[in-house]
Design a protein around this motif. Structure first.
Motif, PDB file in Angstrom:
ATOM      1  N   PRO A 186       0.128   3.434  -3.229  1.00 10.48           N
ATOM      2  CA  PRO A 186       0.990   4.612  -3.056  1.00 10.48           C
ATOM      3  C   PRO A 186       0.303   5.925  -3.420  1.00 10.48           C
ATOM      4  CG  PRO A 186       2.201   2.846  -4.122  1.00 10.48           C
ATOM      5  CD  PRO A 186       0.764   2.420  -4.084  1.00 10.48           C
ATOM      6  N   VAL A 187      -0.854   5.861  -4.087  1.00 13.43           N
ATOM      7  CA  VAL A 187      -1.630   7.065  -4.381  1.00 13.43           C
ATOM      8  C   VAL A 187      -2.753   7.247  -3.361  1.00 13.43           C
ATOM      9  CG1 VAL A 187      -3.149   8.193  -6.066  1.00 13.43           C
ATOM     10  CG2 VAL A 187      -1.102   6.976  -6.835  1.00 13.43           C
ATOM     11  N   LEU A 188      -3.497   6.170  -3.076  1.00 17.52           N
ATOM     12  CA  LEU A 188      -4.661   6.280  -2.201  1.00 17.52           C
ATOM     13  C   LEU A 188      -4.276   6.608  -0.764  1.00 17.52           C
ATOM     14  CD1 LEU A 188      -6.892   3.297  -3.387  1.00 17.52           C
ATOM     15  CD2 LEU A 188      -7.041   5.711  -4.050  1.00 17.52           C
ATOM     16  N   ILE A 189      -3.186   6.033  -0.271  1.00 17.95           N
ATOM     17  CA  ILE A 189      -2.812   6.257   1.131  1.00 17.95           C
ATOM     18  C   ILE A 189      -2.453   7.715   1.388  1.00 17.95           C
ATOM     19  CG2 ILE A 189      -1.073   5.709   2.884  1.00 17.95           C
ATOM     20  CD1 ILE A 189      -1.213   2.794   1.889  1.00 17.95           C
TER      21      ILE A 189
ATOM     22  N   VAL B  30      -8.446   1.470   3.331  1.00 17.55           N
ATOM     23  CA  VAL B  30      -7.186   2.084   3.746  1.00 17.55           C
ATOM     24  C   VAL B  30      -7.331   2.424   5.223  1.00 17.55           C
ATOM     25  CG1 VAL B  30      -5.670   4.091   3.535  1.00 17.55           C
ATOM     26  CG2 VAL B  30      -6.579   3.000   1.479  1.00 17.55           C
ATOM     27  N   THR B  31      -6.532   1.785   6.070  1.00 19.85           N
ATOM     28  CA  THR B  31      -6.609   1.978   7.507  1.00 19.85           C
ATOM     29  C   THR B  31      -5.403   2.766   7.994  1.00 19.85           C
ATOM     30  OG1 THR B  31      -7.798  -0.124   7.725  1.00 19.85           O
ATOM     31  CG2 THR B  31      -6.860   0.816   9.734  1.00 19.85           C
ATOM     32  N   LEU B  32      -5.646   3.815   8.777  1.00 12.61           N
ATOM     33  CA  LEU B  32      -4.573   4.689   9.236  1.00 12.61           C
ATOM     34  C   LEU B  32      -4.575   4.771  10.758  1.00 12.61           C
ATOM     35  CD1 LEU B  32      -5.154   7.585   6.682  1.00 12.61           C
ATOM     36  CD2 LEU B  32      -3.354   5.858   6.561  1.00 12.61           C
TER      37      LEU B  32
ATOM     38  N   LEU C 212      -4.900  10.441   3.632  1.00 13.25           N
ATOM     39  CA  LEU C 212      -4.400  11.174   4.789  1.00 13.25           C
ATOM     40  C   LEU C 212      -4.380  12.673   4.536  1.00 13.25           C
ATOM     41  CD1 LEU C 212      -3.263  11.055   7.619  1.00 13.25           C
ATOM     42  CD2 LEU C 212      -0.997  10.664   6.645  1.00 13.25           C
ATOM     43  N   SER C 213      -3.993  13.084   3.339  1.00  9.26           N
ATOM     44  CA  SER C 213      -3.923  14.517   3.038  1.00  9.26           C
ATOM     45  C   SER C 213      -5.304  15.168   3.051  1.00  9.26           C
ATOM     46  CB  SER C 213      -3.248  14.729   1.675  1.00  9.26           C
ATOM     47  OG  SER C 213      -1.893  14.326   1.716  1.00  9.26           O
TER      48      SER C 213
ATOM     49  N   LEU D  22       4.505  12.942   8.606  1.00  9.99           N
ATOM     50  CA  LEU D  22       3.539  12.561   7.583  1.00  9.99           C
ATOM     51  C   LEU D  22       4.170  11.601   6.583  1.00  9.99           C
ATOM     52  CD1 LEU D  22       0.837  12.857   6.156  1.00  9.99           C
ATOM     53  CD2 LEU D  22       1.624  15.027   5.203  1.00  9.99           C
ATOM     54  N   ALA D  23       5.404  11.865   6.179  1.00 10.53           N
ATOM     55  CA  ALA D  23       6.086  10.991   5.228  1.00 10.53           C
ATOM     56  C   ALA D  23       6.281   9.584   5.796  1.00 10.53           C
ATOM     57  CB  ALA D  23       7.429  11.601   4.833  1.00 10.53           C
ATOM     58  N   ASP D  24       6.649   9.490   7.083  1.00 10.19           N
ATOM     59  CA  ASP D  24       6.855   8.180   7.710  1.00 10.19           C
ATOM     60  C   ASP D  24       5.552   7.385   7.784  1.00 10.19           C
ATOM     61  OD1 ASP D  24       9.533   8.647   8.049  1.00 10.19           O
ATOM     62  OD2 ASP D  24       9.359   9.334  10.132  1.00 10.19           O
ATOM     63  N   LEU D  25       4.459   8.059   8.089  1.00  9.87           N
ATOM     64  CA  LEU D  25       3.173   7.378   8.177  1.00  9.87           C
ATOM     65  C   LEU D  25       2.768   6.822   6.817  1.00  9.87           C
ATOM     66  CD1 LEU D  25       0.637   6.534   9.670  1.00  9.87           C
ATOM     67  CD2 LEU D  25      -0.277   8.831   9.331  1.00  9.87           C
ATOM     68  N   VAL D  26       2.926   7.628   5.784  1.00  6.02           N
ATOM     69  CA  VAL D  26       2.586   7.173   4.435  1.00  6.02           C
ATOM     70  C   VAL D  26       3.457   5.988   4.040  1.00  6.02           C
ATOM     71  CG1 VAL D  26       2.646   7.819   2.004  1.00  6.02           C
ATOM     72  CG2 VAL D  26       1.697   9.406   3.687  1.00  6.02           C
TER      73      VAL D  26
END
Length: 352
Positions: A220-223, A184-186, A227-228, A197-201
Motif C-alpha cells: 500500500p506504500v510502494l504502489i 510492482v507491475t502497473l 505511480l506518483s 489514480l485512486a482506482d488504479l492504486v
C-alpha cells in the motif's frame, strides 16, 4: 601568500556530490542480473526480469534521487483525480531509476525491510496458449499462467511506447546486507487500465494481496509511490535539478548515468515550514503525515495544456478542440501552508 578565504573557496570547489544512494540501487539490479542460474523458479524469474530491465536502463541510463520529504508528500497526496489517457506517451525517459535519499523502512508481514529505490522499464504483454509448449509458468519473462493453459508473456520496451511499466524495487531485509527485489507491475493502457489514480492504486493493492504476494504494509506504500513518481516525472513542469557532471562523485556502477535531484527544493521548503510549525505548535511529525489544520494536503489536478510545435511555440488554444488545440496533463500541487504566520520559502523553477 594564499589567503584563508581563498583556500576555503578552493576546498569547496573540489568537493564532489556523493550519490551513493543512486549507485546502491543500480549495483543491486546489476548483481541480480548477473547471478548464476538459480534452482528456485521464483529466484530465477527475478533474475531474468532484473536482467531485462537492467538492459533497457543501460541503453539510456538515468537516475533520479528523490528527496524524502517530497516522497512523503507524494505518497499522501489526494489521488481522486481522473487519469490522463496518453500521459505515458509524454514520459521523458525510455527507462529510469529512482533512488531514495533516505531509505524507506516498511514491514512486509514477517520482517522489517529498507527500500532503497527502484528501476523502471516499459512492458508489453500478449496472451499465449502454453499447452504442450513445455514452458513452465515461472521461467524467463512469463508473468502468469491462467487455468485454461493461456499465459501472459511480458516483454520490455521503452516507457513512452509501452502498455504499462514494471518497477523493480530494491530492498534489504533487517540483518541481511544482500539486496532483495520486489516487483510492482502497473497496467496503464488497455482493458486493465483504471480511470482514476485512486482506482488504479486500489486495484493493484487488491490484486497483489489476492495473489498472496504480501500481507504486510509495504505494497500500500510502494504502489502509490511508484505511480506518483512516474506521473510526476511525466508532468509538464517536474522539479528536476541536474548537477554538473563534473561535480558528481561517480561510483563505477553509474559512471555513464545522468544523475538528477527530484523534488529537493520542494522538500527543503516543507522541512523549513515543519521546523517553523514545530516551534509554534510542537512537533508536527512526518510519520503518517498528520498535518496541522492550516496545511492543505498535496493533490493531483487535471489541467488543459495548449499544444506546441517541435520548437516549443504555442500553436493551440485551451478553448479550442481537445486533441487538436489542447490536451490534458496531470499536475501535482505540494502541501501548502494556509494562513501561515511566516510563510514558507518557495520552490523556484526555471521556465524555458
Amino acid at each position: 601568500m594564499v589567503s584563508v578565504a581563498k583556500k576555503a573557496r578552493d576546498q569547496r570547489t573540489k568537493r564532489r556530490i556523493k550519490v551513493d544512494d543512486a549507485a546502491a540501487v543500480i549495483a543491486a539490479i546489476q548483481w541480480w542480473a548477473s547471478r548464476p542460474p538459480a534452482a528456485n523458479p521464483g529466484t530465477q524469474w527475478a533474475q531474468d526480469v532484473a536482467e531485462m530491465i537492467f538492459e533497457k536502463w543501460s541503453d539510456s541510463p538515468v537516475v533520479l534521487r528523490v528527496d524524502d520529504e517530497f516522497a512523503g508528500a507524494l505518497m499522501n497526496a489526494n489521488t481522486d483525480v481522473e487519469l490522463v489517457p496518453d500521459w505515458l506517451t509524454r514520459f521523458p525517459f525510455d527507462a529510469v531509476a529512482y533512488s531514495l535519499a533516505t531509505p524507506l523502512s516498511l514491514h512486509d508481514g514477517q520482517r522489517m525491510c529498507r527500500y532503497l529505490g527502484m528501476v523502471v522499464a516499459g512492458t508489453v504483454s500478449k496472451y499465449q496458449n502454453l499447452e504442450g509448449t513445455g514452458i513452465a509458468p515461472t521461467v524467463g519473462n512469463l508473468r502468469l499462467r491462467a487455468a485454461d493453459g493461456r499465459g501472459v508473456l511480458t516483454g520490455y520496451t521503452k516507457i513512452p511506447t509501452a502498455q504499462g511499466v514494471r518497477c523493480m524495487w530494491v530492498y534489504q531485509e533487517e540483518g541481511d546486507p544482500n539486496p532483495q527485489l520486489q516487483s510492482v507491475t502497473l497496467p496503464l493502457r488497455g482493458d486493465l487500465a483504471a480511470t482514476t489514480l485512486a482506482d488504479l492504486v486500489k486495484a493493484q493493492i487488491q490484486g497483489a494481496h489476492e495473489a498472496g504476494n504480501s500481507s504486510g504494509e509495504e505494497l500500500p506504500v510502494l504502489i502509490p509511490l511508484s505511480l506518483s513518481l512516474l506521473l510526476y516525472s511525466a508532468a509538464g513542469d517536474p522539479e528536476i535539478d541536474w548537477p554538473p557532471p563534473e561535480q558528481i562523485s561517480r561510483p563505477q556502477q553509474i559512471s555513464r548515468a545522468e544523475i538528477g535531484n527530484l523534488g529537493w527544493r520542494t522538500g527543503a521548503s516543507l522541512r523549513q515550514y515543519r521546523r517553523q510549525a514545530g516551534e509554534r505548535t510542537g512537533d508536527v511529525g512526518i510519520a503518517g503525515w498528520r498535518l496541522p489544520p492550516h496545511i492543505r494536503i498535496a493533490h493531483w489536478h487535471r489541467v488543459r495544456v495548449a499544444e506546441r510545435d517541435e520548437n516549443g511555440n504555442v500553436i493551440g488554444n485551451r478553448l479550442g478542440a481537445e486533441g487538436v488545440d489542447w490536451h490534458y496533463e496531470l499536475r501535482w500541487y505540494p502541501p501548502t501552508p494556509v494562513n501561515a504566520d511566516n510563510g514558507v520559502a518557495p520552490a523556484v523553477r526555471d521556465l524555458n
